[in-house]
Design an enzyme around this catalytic site. Structure first.
Site, PDB file in Angstrom:
ATOM      1  CG  ASP A   1      -0.790   1.536   4.853  1.00 28.99           C
ATOM      2  OD1 ASP A   1       0.160   1.370   5.718  1.00 28.99           O
ATOM      3  OD2 ASP A   1      -1.475   0.447   4.418  1.00 28.99           O
TER       4      ASP A   1
ATOM      5  CG  ASN B   1      -2.005  -1.460   1.129  1.00 27.44           C
ATOM      6  OD1 ASN B   1      -2.458  -1.657   0.129  1.00 27.44           O
ATOM      7  ND2 ASN B   1      -2.169  -1.092   2.328  1.00 27.44           N
TER       8      ASN B   1
END
Length: 278
Positions: free
Chosen positions: A228, A45
């Site tokens: 993220d 991610n």
């Protein structure tokens, strides 16, 4: 401006996401779920977000010798992430089982699979590289990444006690408020970012407040990949030389853009959010 180079070391998963009106209580079954399948894992991610923010990104991690592993490699390459450092390890490609309710809140069970078998002695990090890591891989992998890095950023999530050598190597630690409370050892980090959800984020230098940024109002669809995306944006901003206040504010904008998307790796024009002038 030259694109910053970033090596991301972390987990690569397949996300199986059930979207429901409300999450089941213990022992309860809910029957209104809509299933989605897509790429995930904190390492992947963050690598994808950093690449979409214009960084030159190399990802180091592990996948299984299976259809999911091959598909993820192709996906990363198509986005522009250098996947040459992704090892094929024992076990199936990692899987995350995610439940997301109507407010965007989530609960996650991670089955690490191949992520738990990454060879820490074969990471192949270029000495002195800027590295971003997380804690969905073993301490041995994180420690090896820290030793090789010239600049080492650690997203200390999921929270667990950290060996002294890893803490000492961190140039930047990123945690949310819950992780901050669980990890007193990071409180005096050289540079510590504490994310506060809708309230924004704060940056501390050796425990002293250095910068803060407000949250950005958004429609919450899924919070899985927002942290993220934030981590990637903050690290990329600092690497490209942005002032700390600006880097923090832009990271909050990116996190808000990500939380409005259903995917763990948001497929949206995140560059527009990153370009917002605080």
């Amino acid at each position: 401006m030259r694109s910053p180079c970033l090596t991301v070391v972390g987990a690569i998963n397949v996300d199986l996401t059930a979207r429901v009106e409300r999450a089941p209580a213990a022992g309860e079954t809910v029957a209104d779920g809509v299933l989605q399948r897509g790429p995930g894992g904190k390492g992947a991610n963050q690598a994808v977000a950093a690449a979409r923010l214009g960084a030159d990104v190399r990802l180091i991690g592990g996948v299984g010798d299976d259809l999911d592993g091959r598909g993820i490699r192709e996906h990363l390459t198509a986005i522009g992430v250098d996947a040459s450092g992704v090892q094929t390890t024992d076990g199936a490609t990692g899987t995350a089982l995610i439940v997301v309710d109507a407010t965007g809140e989530n609960s996650i069970v991670v089955c690490p699979g191949a992520n738990a078998a990454i060879d820490a002695d074969a990471l192949g990090i270029v000495p002195g590289a800027a590295v971003l890591a997380q804690l969905e891989v073993t301490d041995a992998v994180v420690s090896a990444a820290a030793r090789a890095a010239g600049f080492f950023a650690l997203n200390a999530a999921p929270a667990r006690p950290l060996p002294d050598d890893i803490l000492a190597a961190c140039d930047l630690v990123i945690v949310n408020e819950t992780e901050y409370a669980q990890l007193p050892g990071v409180h005096d980090a050289a540079l510590l970012c504490v994310t506060r959800g809708a309230a924004g984020a704060r940056l501390y230098r050796r425990g002293e407040l250095a910068a803060s940024a407000p949250g950005v109002e958004t429609t919450v669809r899924n919070t899985v990949g927002a942290g993220d995306a934030f981590c990637a944006a903050l690290v990329v901003g600092l690497l490209r030389g942005d002032a700390e206040t600006n880097a923090l504010a832009r990271a909050c904008a990116v996190g808000a853009a990500a939380v409005a998307d259903d995917a763990s790796q948001p497929n949206l024009n995140i560059l527009d959010a990153y370009a917002v002038t605080p």
